[in-house]
Scaffold this active site. Structure first.
Site, PDB file in Angstrom:
ATOM      1  N   ASP A 124       0.825  -1.204   0.000  1.00 39.92           N
ATOM      2  CA  ASP A 124       0.000   0.000   0.000  1.00 39.92           C
ATOM      3  C   ASP A 124       0.857   1.252   0.000  1.00 39.92           C
ATOM      4  O   ASP A 124       0.489   2.268  -0.577  1.00 39.92           O
ATOM      5  CB  ASP A 124      -0.912   0.005   1.227  1.00 39.92           C
ATOM      6  CG  ASP A 124      -1.846  -1.185   1.205  1.00 39.92           C
ATOM      7  OD1 ASP A 124      -2.186  -1.636   0.097  1.00 39.92           O
ATOM      8  OD2 ASP A 124      -2.218  -1.657   2.286  1.00 39.92           O
ATOM      9  N   LYS A 162     -29.551 -11.354  -6.575  1.00 32.88           N
ATOM     10  CA  LYS A 162     -30.092 -10.003  -6.666  1.00 32.88           C
ATOM     11  C   LYS A 162     -29.672  -9.253  -5.402  1.00 32.88           C
ATOM     12  O   LYS A 162     -30.083  -9.612  -4.300  1.00 32.88           O
ATOM     13  CB  LYS A 162     -31.617 -10.108  -6.737  1.00 32.88           C
ATOM     14  CG  LYS A 162     -32.331  -8.845  -7.103  1.00 32.88           C
ATOM     15  CD  LYS A 162     -33.797  -9.193  -7.407  1.00 32.88           C
ATOM     16  CE  LYS A 162     -34.603  -7.939  -7.602  1.00 32.88           C
ATOM     17  NZ  LYS A 162     -34.654  -7.110  -6.387  1.00 32.88           N
TER      18      LYS A 162
END
Ligand SMILES: [Zn+2]
Length: 668
Positions: free
Chosen positions: A34, A116
């Site tokens: 990072d 969904k």
């Protein structure tokens, strides 16, 4: 650097950053640390600052967000965003399948199934591989332009990957933007800490985040996005099916749901629906059903649309975690600050495998919205591990709605209406036994005075016996008195007396939190104690003195002033002093004062220590921690996923340290 070189460098940095971003957020396979990523990003930011004219529209620096002018723009969808018809049972799925077979003249379809998600639908436009805009679904015809916020979602590519040939000239992908359970919990925990209203569910939180005007805040919300279909697709390679489309979408650099599946028969589709109906609670995000699509795009075209929805797709809704039952009665609870909270006691009912006999009604606004009273038949709903709530009245059996009690149900005291960010009703009696009980339980609790053995049941018993009527009474308790009570053996009585005695030495920050000043949580209490050091300074402070402290706002300051001006409070403090309270905040042992009065801001996750630990560390060198970046800030220490503070630091030219540089500064 020459402008030409800068331009080349900007291009290569942008490309590298987006590739690392993709590896991290889509593939979950980062190839650099990072810190290295941050360094590249910083380099790009500084180049863009020197050569603003070279800044690309889809620069990776957009991921950090920016404030956009208010007044939202609407965009017309070139291809309508349809909604889907719903089915609620296996029979209905089978009937839909029959209609599909009929429409295809008996030709057998393959089906593609997808979970969904309960999020926000959006359409993302790419032209020649470049993101142009992102729009919410809106009413399906016109949506809201949310481009600046969409660009902060790290799993959405700003530029499509893959070969030139495969990239369409114009593309609208349809996306579901959502917040997973982890991000949602973290967001609400932060809001609770800051006394902000909580989001009711992840969907509301997503909707709120995607419509923000300040995309720097959106960037911190950790939204995710799955691509599920397309509206328009012009040019590029020919795609023949939904499965192929999603494969292509992945190659372009988007994130798709790994649970998507190609099914050869309707039985396989049904098995998938049943499988995820079982597994839904174990998924890291909220899902309310399955979308079933005819896989072949030609077959989709043959089937076409009705006015409202495509004929080639349908959604299967999982049974709602709902049930109906009757309200036995509504009790009104009184909290430690006197706020009245209605709670419905229900005839026990089974709901998604759990027996439910209580549901929250939140407040009296909710009662008038629902028009509910004891005796009514209601629909209740359970979501995850949240307390069940009442959705609506299904059969009105009572007359009228529950009225706000004119008098406190516990003490008969006066009830007052208060309007802050929500309407609430409070018992204002200072002698209300329930308020006192709740306040005493809070006082003794783990995060406050931490008096071991003084839990709720003991507090109730002590009050019933008339031994304790206020905080000060706790410190007058004698072992002999306790021995006369039920459930108190000698050892237990001794232990309680001992832990009460020990609690007198708690630091000022703990005592301040334990006293229960309105709007002052543990963190604010800590800040105040560190700043004011003694109770006498707190007693004398005015609103201005409090607001001068970082993180203390006007509402908090006013609460503090009115609390410390209260004669009963002043009397309590005096008596606690007499009982042996020192009310002191221990001085932090300084290692050295080499960072004396330097102001530090931390942003992002550090690798070797938490931000709290890093904060505690710099304080040992005499430094101060502040929460926001300003010209007065001396250092901004950045970890993984730094927030808007990082950008601000760059704008203001503050010293920015990565974790290594921070360690060097400390250890030097
Ligand atoms: Zn009361």
């Amino acid at each position: 650097m020459k402008k030409k070189d800068a331009s080349t460098k900007i291009t290569s940095l942008s490309k590298a950053l987006e590739e690392h971003n993709y590896r991290y957020y889509v593939l979950d396979q980062p190839s650099i640390s990072d810190k290295e990523y941050d360094d590249l990003l910083k380099e790009l930011m500084s180049l863009e600052e020197h050569y603003p004219e070279l800044k690309q529209t889809n620069s990776p620096t957009q991921r950090i967000g920016a404030k956009v002018p208010s007044g939202s723009k609407t965009v017309k969808h070139e291809v309508k965003m349809y909604s889907l018809d719903n089915t609620y049972s296996i029979e209905e799925i089978k009937k839909w399948h029959e209609r599909v077979l009929k429409g295809l003249d008996g030709e057998k379809p393959e089906y593609f199934v997808e979970l969904k998600l309960d999020g926000i639908s959006a359409s993302l436009r790419y032209e020649n591989g470049e993101m142009v805009y992102g729009v919410t679904r809106g009413d399906g015809l016109v949506g809201e332009d949310v481009t600046h916020n969409v660009k902060t979602i790290r799993s959405i590519p700003l530029q499509l990957k893959n070969s030139k040939q495969s990239i369409p000239a114009r593309l609208d992908v349809r996306a579901e933007i959502f917040m997973d359970h982890k991000a949602f919990k973290a967001l609400n925990a932060k809001r609770r800490e800051q006394n902000e209203e909580l989001f009711a569910n992840a969907r509301n939180a997503t909707s709120g985040s995607i419509k923000l005007l300040d995309s720097r805040i959106t960037a911190e919300r950790n939204l995710k996005c799955f691509i599920h279909s397309f509206g328009m697709l012009e040019g590029g390679e020919v795609i023949a099916s939904q499965a192929e489309f999603l494969k292509q979408v992945k190659a372009w650099g988007f994130l798709t749901n790994k649970h998507n599946r190609l099914c050869q028969s309707i039985d396989e589709v049904i098995a998938y629906c049943m499988e995820f109906q079982e597994k839904r609670d174990a998924l890291p995000y909220e899902t309310d059903g399955v979308v079933i699509k005819v896989n072949d795009l030609t077959q989709q075209q043959i089937l076409g649309h009705t006015q409202k929805a495509p004929r080639w797709a349908v959604s299967y809704k999982f049974p709602a975690q709902q049930a109906t039952t009757e309200i036995d009665h509504i009790i009104v609870q009184v909290g430690r600050t006197g706020v009245l909270t209605p709670v419905a006691e229900l005839k026990p009912v089974e709901c998604a495998g759990v027996t439910i006999s209580r549901a929250t009604l939140h407040n009296f606004d909710e009662i008038s919205r629902l028009k509910v009273n004891a005796g009514d038949r209601v629909l209740i709903e359970r979501a995850g591990d949240v307390i069940p709530k009442i959705v609506k009245v299904v059969e009105k059996k009572s007359k009228g709605i529950l009225k706000v009690p004119k008098k406190c149900p516990e003490c008969g005291g006066k009830v007052v209406k208060e309007e802050t960010d929500a309407v609430s009703f409070r018992c204002v009696s200072s002698t209300c036994p329930k308020k006192i009980e709740r306040a005493l339980v809070h006082f003794a609790s783990r995060g406050a005075m931490d008096i071991d053995g003084l839990g709720e049941s003991i507090v109730v018993q002590l009050m019933q016996e008339g031994l304790v009527e206020n905080i000060v009474d706790i410190y007058k308790l004698k072992e002999e008195q306790l021995l006369n009570l039920d459930l108190f053996a000698e050892k237990k009585a001794q232990n309680l007396i001992k832990s009460i005695e020990q609690s007198k030495g708690r630091p000022l920050s703990r005592i301040l939190f334990a006293l229960g000043v309105a709007n002052i949580g543990a963190k604010a209490a800590d800040t105040l104690a560190k700043r004011f050091k003694t109770i006498d300074r707190l007693l004398k402070a005015e609103v201005n003195d409090f607001t001068a402290v970082d993180d203390i706002g006007v509402i908090m300051a006013e609460s503090l002033v009115s609390f410390f001006k209260d004669t009963a409070v002043r009397k309590t403090i005096k008596e606690l002093k007499a009982a042996g309270f020192s009310f002191k905040e221990p001085e932090e042992q300084l290692i050295s004062d080499k960072l004396k009065s330097k102001k530090f801001v931390f942003t992002g996750e550090l690798e070797d220590m938490s931000r709290q630990e890093a904060g505690a560390l710099v304080k040992k060198f005499g430094a101060d921690i502040v929460s926001s970046v300003s010209k007065k800030t001396d250092y901004v220490v950045t970890g993984k996923n730094p927030g808007s503070k990082y950008e601000k630091a760059i704008q203001l030219g503050i010293n920015i340290l990565n974790e290594n540089q921070f360690q060097e500064l400390i250890n030097d």
